[in-house]
Scaffold this active site. Sequence first.
Site, mmCIF file in Angstrom:
data_model
loop_
_atom_site.group_PDB
_atom_site.id
_atom_site.type_symbol
_atom_site.label_atom_id
_atom_site.label_comp_id
_atom_site.label_asym_id
_atom_site.label_seq_id
_atom_site.Cartn_x
_atom_site.Cartn_y
_atom_site.Cartn_z
ATOM 1 N N GLN A 213 0.722 -1.317 0.217
ATOM 2 C CA GLN A 213 0.030 -0.145 -0.370
ATOM 3 C C GLN A 213 0.464 1.310 0.008
ATOM 4 O O GLN A 213 0.489 2.187 -0.232
ATOM 5 C CB GLN A 213 -1.057 -0.310 1.486
ATOM 6 C CG GLN A 213 -1.885 -1.284 1.044
ATOM 7 C CD GLN A 213 -1.900 -1.469 2.235
ATOM 8 O OE1 GLN A 213 -1.775 -1.397 3.993
ATOM 9 N NE2 GLN A 213 -3.926 -2.039 2.269
ATOM 10 N N TRP A 443 3.392 2.761 17.295
ATOM 11 C CA TRP A 443 2.214 2.612 17.105
ATOM 12 C C TRP A 443 1.724 1.689 18.833
ATOM 13 O O TRP A 443 2.050 1.410 19.757
ATOM 14 C CB TRP A 443 2.235 0.589 17.057
ATOM 15 C CG TRP A 443 1.850 -0.314 15.965
ATOM 16 C CD1 TRP A 443 0.862 -0.086 15.324
ATOM 17 C CD2 TRP A 443 1.530 -1.480 16.996
ATOM 18 N NE1 TRP A 443 -0.108 -1.242 15.960
ATOM 19 C CE2 TRP A 443 0.095 -1.771 16.212
ATOM 20 C CE3 TRP A 443 1.586 -2.486 17.634
ATOM 21 C CZ2 TRP A 443 -0.344 -2.933 16.200
ATOM 22 C CZ3 TRP A 443 1.633 -3.443 17.763
ATOM 23 C CH2 TRP A 443 0.442 -4.019 17.473
ATOM 24 N N ARG A 444 0.398 2.770 18.209
ATOM 25 C CA ARG A 444 -0.189 2.422 19.503
ATOM 26 C C ARG A 444 -1.421 1.150 19.181
ATOM 27 O O ARG A 444 -1.992 0.948 18.091
ATOM 28 C CB ARG A 444 -1.359 3.342 20.592
ATOM 29 C CG ARG A 444 -2.592 3.034 21.010
ATOM 30 C CD ARG A 444 -3.582 4.252 21.313
ATOM 31 N NE ARG A 444 -4.594 3.267 21.765
ATOM 32 C CZ ARG A 444 -5.936 3.316 21.206
ATOM 33 N NH1 ARG A 444 -5.878 3.519 20.003
ATOM 34 N NH2 ARG A 444 -7.067 2.571 22.300
ATOM 35 N N ALA A 445 -1.068 -0.085 20.227
ATOM 36 C CA ALA A 445 -0.930 -0.985 19.139
ATOM 37 C C ALA A 445 -2.476 -1.146 18.755
ATOM 38 O O ALA A 445 -3.515 -1.136 19.896
ATOM 39 C CB ALA A 445 -1.382 -2.767 20.573
ATOM 40 N N GLU A 479 0.381 5.223 14.209
ATOM 41 C CA GLU A 479 -0.428 5.189 13.964
ATOM 42 C C GLU A 479 -1.326 4.391 15.418
ATOM 43 O O GLU A 479 -1.276 4.260 16.561
ATOM 44 C CB GLU A 479 -0.332 3.352 13.470
ATOM 45 C CG GLU A 479 0.615 3.511 12.334
ATOM 46 C CD GLU A 479 0.323 1.513 11.083
ATOM 47 O OE1 GLU A 479 -0.771 1.957 10.634
ATOM 48 O OE2 GLU A 479 0.415 1.426 11.714
ATOM 49 N N HIS A 480 -2.355 4.579 15.552
ATOM 50 C CA HIS A 480 -3.494 4.408 16.554
ATOM 51 C C HIS A 480 -3.091 5.434 17.402
ATOM 52 O O HIS A 480 -4.487 5.110 18.582
ATOM 53 C CB HIS A 480 -3.356 3.030 16.971
ATOM 54 C CG HIS A 480 -3.824 2.256 15.694
ATOM 55 N ND1 HIS A 480 -4.679 3.120 14.272
ATOM 56 C CD2 HIS A 480 -2.958 1.513 15.289
ATOM 57 C CE1 HIS A 480 -4.302 1.402 13.325
ATOM 58 N NE2 HIS A 480 -3.150 0.475 14.115
ATOM 59 N N GLU A 501 -2.189 5.309 10.183
ATOM 60 C CA GLU A 501 -3.843 5.122 10.975
ATOM 61 C C GLU A 501 -4.295 6.250 12.022
ATOM 62 O O GLU A 501 -3.830 5.548 13.281
ATOM 63 C CB GLU A 501 -3.636 3.129 10.449
ATOM 64 C CG GLU A 501 -3.718 3.032 9.537
ATOM 65 C CD GLU A 501 -4.018 1.180 9.473
ATOM 66 O OE1 GLU A 501 -4.585 1.034 10.851
ATOM 67 O OE2 GLU A 501 -3.567 0.737 8.565
#
Length: 604
Positions: A213, A443-445, A479-480, A501
């Site tokens: 992507q 990254w926050r899971a 992300e997140h 994201e």
Amino acid sequence: MEPALRSPRRRRGPLAALALTASAALAGLGLGLPTAHAASVAHAGCGQPAQPDFGPNVRIFDPGMSRDRIQSQLDKDFETQKSTQTAQFASGRVAHLFKPGSYSVHDNVGFYTSVAGLGQNPGDVQITGDVTVDAFNESDQGSALQNFWRSAENMAVTPTSGDDRWAVSQAAPFRRMDIKGGLQLFPASYGYSSGGYIADTKVAGKTASVSQQQWYTRDSALGSWDGGVWNMVFSGTHGAPPNTFPTPPETTLATTPVSRDVPYLYVDGAGKFRVFRPALRTNASGPSWANGATPGDSVPISRFRVAKPGDKAADLNRSLAAGCSLFFTPGIYHLDQTLNVTNPDTTVLGIGYPTLVPDNGVDAMHIADTDGMRVKGVLFDAGTRNSNALLTVGKKGEHTDHAKNPISLQDVFFRIGGDLAGKATNSLVVNSDDTLVDHVWAWRADHGKAGTVGWTTNTADTGVLVNGDDVTATGLFVEHYQKFQVLWNGRRGKTIFFQNEMPYDVPNQGSWNSAPGTAGYAAYKVGDKVTSHEAWGLGSYCFFDTNPAVAAERAFEVPRNGGVRLHSLLTVSLNHRGTIKHVINDVGGVTPDGTKPVNVPHYP
């Protein structure tokens, strides 16, 4: 990041000046410390023998070993580190290190595995075979969307089929590689993948992205490039496609404004271990080693403390204070106090994804605002009591010029939740001017072990907070997080490639508004007082799975002035779960159904 959730898709003070002069004078000694300090280091207890003990998780191969013996060990490690279901959040960590010479092996690379050559240049280690990442597991269902935390570095590979395969998503760098054939960045199944990062690499044949992507390639040379779903970015890369965003979605810069190759372990001609520290490059193009060798200086392993799991934070801090650099071997390190990196030109180098976990709410690491600090190859994993920040660089408000010898953070990764019910207000805070942030995944899971993920469980406001001036980010994945994913307050910042994201688990709109009447938080916000900032190749995606009625007003929020310029921006609603109303400020339409991007080539 779940497979089922994706569709294809200044100034310089006198002390700083003195430090720089001393560093240049002592480049051959490695740490760049004043002479008296450098001499004292030899008596500080940080020295290692020429053949140090790297512990049980480091495999060192040499050409005199039988092929079967080497292959057996590679296969054994792969079976242990392979499973997305059981190894992704397990404690296993491993490094495969090949001494200079030729090998005929196939290394399938699983979770938390580093594969690297121990030559000074990639051609010193010749692999006839493959270094492979694929959708290995039946549970992957042909997808590579969770192929995180693995790396390949500093080798020449002649692929058995003509093409090497490196089908990865985040935190899986491919550095200093010489591929004598083609390179495939997608799984053999042609399933989805969400990478990724290449630097200082040469690929003789075609590099094919297919189902990737997004991807960032820096300071490399490609025979050719084929493919692109949403956001393919190149800087300083020979053979890169032309700048055609959004059709096809490729953004190309002729050079990288400022960059530096990573520090790396190698064995010299006398068989002694050393760490090479590449020199700074400006307006770089092509691999640093293309003309025979990477410019830089060499540090003997005697200047490092070789850390192993179980080492106490207090002992590591004593070594740092004495002038030692740190070499983290694979494993998990619990810290009951903050690691303080204070001496100029200190290197913190990890192999095999060493994981630093702050206990009792402390910050994991603080780096002083001084020249030449380097951190590479470390995973920061938030502990169960909230830390203010996992890694802080410099002190806010101190604007010391480091342009000639900056602090660099490379292959430095952050995780909030997944393995632990982690909490940290910020993951990375950059206060020092001129810092290089080169390949970071914060990254926050969105998935993990039971009880480690949830809106009130793994809490984290911001992934990357930049207060320093003239900071450059190359390859930024965030992300997140629950507020602004990236908040950039420093002047004259630059970002080349951003992937984001928004949080999947927003419970309702009322709990996620950045201001009255403003739905959600922008993924990338440039501070209101900033008058100069530029960025290229930025994508933000939403998947508001908990509540698809949630919306974000915009993905990118910047001051409206001619000095803040962004290029090649896009938004996507994954499987149309929620919406992003605008791409940047009030420009760009609402994300449509069908997992289709909304593109803005330039702003303003």
